[in-house]
Design an enzyme around this catalytic site. Structure first.
Site, PDB file in Angstrom:
ATOM      1  N   GLY A  40       0.828  -1.211   0.000  1.00  0.00           N
ATOM      2  CA  GLY A  40       0.000   0.000   0.000  1.00  0.00           C
ATOM      3  C   GLY A  40       0.858   1.255   0.000  1.00  0.00           C
TER       4      GLY A  40
ATOM      5  N   ARG B 196      -0.215  -8.443  -4.085  1.00  0.00           N
ATOM      6  CA  ARG B 196      -0.294  -7.471  -3.007  1.00  0.00           C
ATOM      7  C   ARG B 196       0.469  -7.996  -1.806  1.00  0.00           C
ATOM      8  NH1 ARG B 196      -2.086  -4.028   0.622  1.00  0.00           N
ATOM      9  NH2 ARG B 196      -3.336  -4.728   2.382  1.00  0.00           N
ATOM     10  N   VAL B 197       1.282  -7.137  -1.221  1.00  0.00           N
ATOM     11  CA  VAL B 197       1.989  -7.471   0.017  1.00  0.00           C
ATOM     12  C   VAL B 197       1.618  -6.395   1.036  1.00  0.00           C
ATOM     13  CG1 VAL B 197       3.953  -8.863  -0.739  1.00  0.00           C
ATOM     14  CG2 VAL B 197       4.012  -6.431  -1.110  1.00  0.00           C
ATOM     15  N   GLY B 198       0.784  -6.767   1.992  1.00  0.00           N
ATOM     16  CA  GLY B 198       0.272  -5.737   2.891  1.00  0.00           C
ATOM     17  C   GLY B 198       0.025  -6.245   4.291  1.00  0.00           C
ATOM     18  N   THR B 199      -0.737  -5.472   5.033  1.00  0.00           N
ATOM     19  CA  THR B 199      -1.057  -5.847   6.404  1.00  0.00           C
ATOM     20  C   THR B 199      -2.562  -5.980   6.570  1.00  0.00           C
ATOM     21  OG1 THR B 199      -1.197  -3.548   7.110  1.00  0.00           O
ATOM     22  CG2 THR B 199       0.937  -4.632   7.347  1.00  0.00           C
TER      23      THR B 199
ATOM     24  N   ASP C  64      -2.150  -6.085  13.500  1.00  0.00           N
ATOM     25  CA  ASP C  64      -2.869  -5.863  14.757  1.00  0.00           C
ATOM     26  C   ASP C  64      -4.007  -6.869  14.845  1.00  0.00           C
ATOM     27  OD1 ASP C  64      -3.696  -3.969  12.494  1.00  0.00           O
ATOM     28  OD2 ASP C  64      -5.497  -3.961  13.746  1.00  0.00           O
TER      29      ASP C  64
HETATM   30  N1  HPA Z   1      -8.791  -2.419   9.053  1.00  0.00           N
HETATM   31  C1  HPA Z   1      -8.525  -2.323   7.752  1.00  0.00           C
HETATM   32  N2  HPA Z   1      -7.329  -2.496   7.250  1.00  0.00           N
HETATM   33  C2  HPA Z   1      -6.324  -2.793   8.072  1.00  0.00           C
HETATM   34  C3  HPA Z   1      -6.525  -2.916   9.439  1.00  0.00           C
HETATM   35  C4  HPA Z   1      -7.828  -2.730   9.950  1.00  0.00           C
HETATM   36  O1  HPA Z   1      -8.085  -2.835  11.157  1.00  0.00           O
HETATM   37  N3  HPA Z   1      -5.328  -3.204  10.014  1.00  0.00           N
HETATM   38  C5  HPA Z   1      -4.425  -3.264   9.016  1.00  0.00           C
HETATM   39  N4  HPA Z   1      -5.025  -3.016   7.842  1.00  0.00           N
END
Ligand code: HPA
Length: 233
Positions: free
Chosen positions: A21, A88-91, A205
């Site tokens: 992102g 995609r490489v993300g969280t 998280d």
């Molecule tokens: N919501 C949406 N996208 C995210 C979140 C989240 O809590 N944490 C990391 N990416």
């Protein structure tokens, strides 16, 4: 020449692209992991880089946050720059209690609230799924690298902030592992435009438990995710 939001020549972007992102993560990872790096786009600071990884040409570019931004870049990368594999490489925020911060997820499918999809499909629901070949390769690559992964379903939302504390309960019940903001439209557009897509996520998280990663830990697990993506590219 070029496309609306990417000021590069056709040919400047590799067939396989990694899409974090954050454009600064794209820069950091390109400079850390690739050789002979060239920056091909600076429009809106949505930096894009092409370089070599183990003799293979690969690109890394920011997608921005959310499905609106992602759709713009995915459309242009496939239509103008003939990109074939988009990873995609993300969280994500985990919504299953047992999922630990740092866990790497290979997304099989992305449910979501894409208004673009609702409109496009006339209110019916397209099941946005990853490309099986890429998914299988990512799984095999992770095994080879000794990086534990979980394969499963995720949810893509356009709304990061919401005031309903029980917002994710139904999705949790249906086995959704985590929430992010890009994959539903990435998978859908890749299918529509005859390209392949995959999403690799790290849990940043846990929305259920409130756990969040300290910065250093985050860095390590983000590197794991990029290594899987680059090795399979
Ligand atoms: N919501 C949406 N996208 C995210 C979140 C989240 O809590 N944490 C990391 N990416």
């Amino acid at each position: 020449m070029g496309s609306f939001h990417i000021d590069a020549k056709v040919g400047d972007v590799a067939e396989t692209i990694l899409l974090p992102g954050d454009p600064l993560r794209a820069k950091f990872m390109a400079e850390k992991m690739l050789d002979d790096v060239v920056c091909y786009n600076k429009v809106r600071n949505m930096l894009g880089f092409t370089g070599m990884y183990n003799g293979k040409r690969v690109s890394i570019q920011g997608s921005g946050m959310g499905m609106g931004s992602t759709a713009i870049y995915v459309n242009e990368l496939i239509k103008t720059y003939n990109v074939k594999n988009l990873i995609r490489v993300g969280t994500c925020g985990a919504i299953q209690e047992q999922l630990e911060v740092g866990q790497v997820i290979l997304a099989m499918s992305a449910s979501g609230d894409s208004g673009a999809n609702t409109a496009y499909f006339g209110g019916m629901h397209f099941a946005a799924t990853a490309d099986f070949g890429l998914l299988m390769k990512a799984y095999e690559t992770a095994q080879k690298l000794n990086i534990p992964t979980i394969q499963g379903e995720i949810f893509s939302t356009n709304t990061f902030y919401d005031d309903d504390p029980n917002r994710w309960d139904k999705w949790e019940k249906h086995g959704i592992l985590g929430v992010e903001m890009e994959s539903q439209i990435l998978f859908t557009l890749a299918k529509r435009l005859n390209a392949k897509a995959l999403t690799i996520l790290t849990v940043s998280d846990n929305i259920k438990t409130g756990a969040a990663a300290p910065p250093q830990e985050r860095e390590q697990s983000y590197s794991d995710m990029f290594r899987i993506a680059l090795e399979l590219a």
